[in-house]
Design an enzyme around this catalytic site. Structure first.
Site, short mmCIF file in Angstrom:
data_model
loop_
_atom_site.label_atom_id
_atom_site.label_comp_id
_atom_site.label_asym_id
_atom_site.label_seq_id
_atom_site.Cartn_x
_atom_site.Cartn_y
_atom_site.Cartn_z
N GLU A 114 0.85 -1.19 0.00
CA GLU A 114 0.00 0.00 0.00
C GLU A 114 0.88 1.24 0.00
OE1 GLU A 114 -3.34 0.32 0.07
OE2 GLU A 114 -4.10 -1.64 0.70
N ASP A 163 -7.21 1.78 -7.78
CA ASP A 163 -5.86 2.13 -7.30
C ASP A 163 -4.78 1.25 -7.94
OD1 ASP A 163 -7.23 0.16 -5.57
OD2 ASP A 163 -5.49 0.24 -4.27
#
Length: 179
Positions: A114, A163
């Site tokens: 992430e 994303d």
């Protein structure tokens, strides 16, 4: 060679992971983004989410996170700091419903990283530098992860996820990775 923990990462307590299926080969790297609240950086909330300590009353947008058990192997902050929650040989819960090249359940065979960010906010140079360094370590330890097997969350869950978004500079990332 197996790599469980990055030596340069800050290890964080997390219970949101389990064993990979027996004989599973780690063969995919998935890049994500996250910020809590959305678009706010530098808070402790992402860390708390992955550690299972997020107070969902802390912000109105967190009500949807109540009871959510989610993790990533690593989280790279805007300043380049790397936090690691799950050893690479274990299955983090980052991909959700997903598939890659016809294989479902990408968590079984992937590593999830992430980046602190949003789809439309440029990522920092420090993040790219750390992501490249971490990716090189992972690729050395898990040779089934090749350039073609480094993808965004959007690639494995295109109906649900966007994303790391258009702000992520794939060409620059791969250029730096090849140096």
């Amino acid at each position: 060679m197996s790599l469980d923990w990055l030596s340069a990462a800050n290890r964080r307590p997390c219970t949101y992971y389990d064993d990979r299926p027996e004989q599973e080969t780690v063969s995919l790297l998935v890049i994500h983004n996250i910020s809590l609240p959305a678009g706010e950086f530098g808070t402790a909330y992402v860390d708390e989410l992955f550690c299972g300590t997020l107070e969902c009353d802390a912000h109105p947008s967190f009500c949807d996170l109540k009871g959510l058990e989610v993790s990533a192997h690593c989280f790279i902050r805007r300043d380049g700091q790397v936090l690691q929650y799950v050893p690479f040989n274990k299955r983090a819960w980052h991909a959700g419903v997903s598939s890659f090249e016809g294989r479902h359940r990408c968590n079984d065979f992937s590593i999830g990283i992430e980046l602190e960010g949003t789809d439309d906010t440029p990522y920092s140079e420090a993040q790219y530098q750390k992501l490249v360094a971490v990716t090189k370590e992972i690729m050395a330890a898990y040779p089934a992860i090749t350039r073609q097997r480094i993808v965004g969350h959007c690639d494995i869950a295109p109906d649900r996820k966007t994303d790391p978004g258009p702000a992520f500079q794939w060409s620059e990332f791969f250029h730096q990775l090849e140096q």
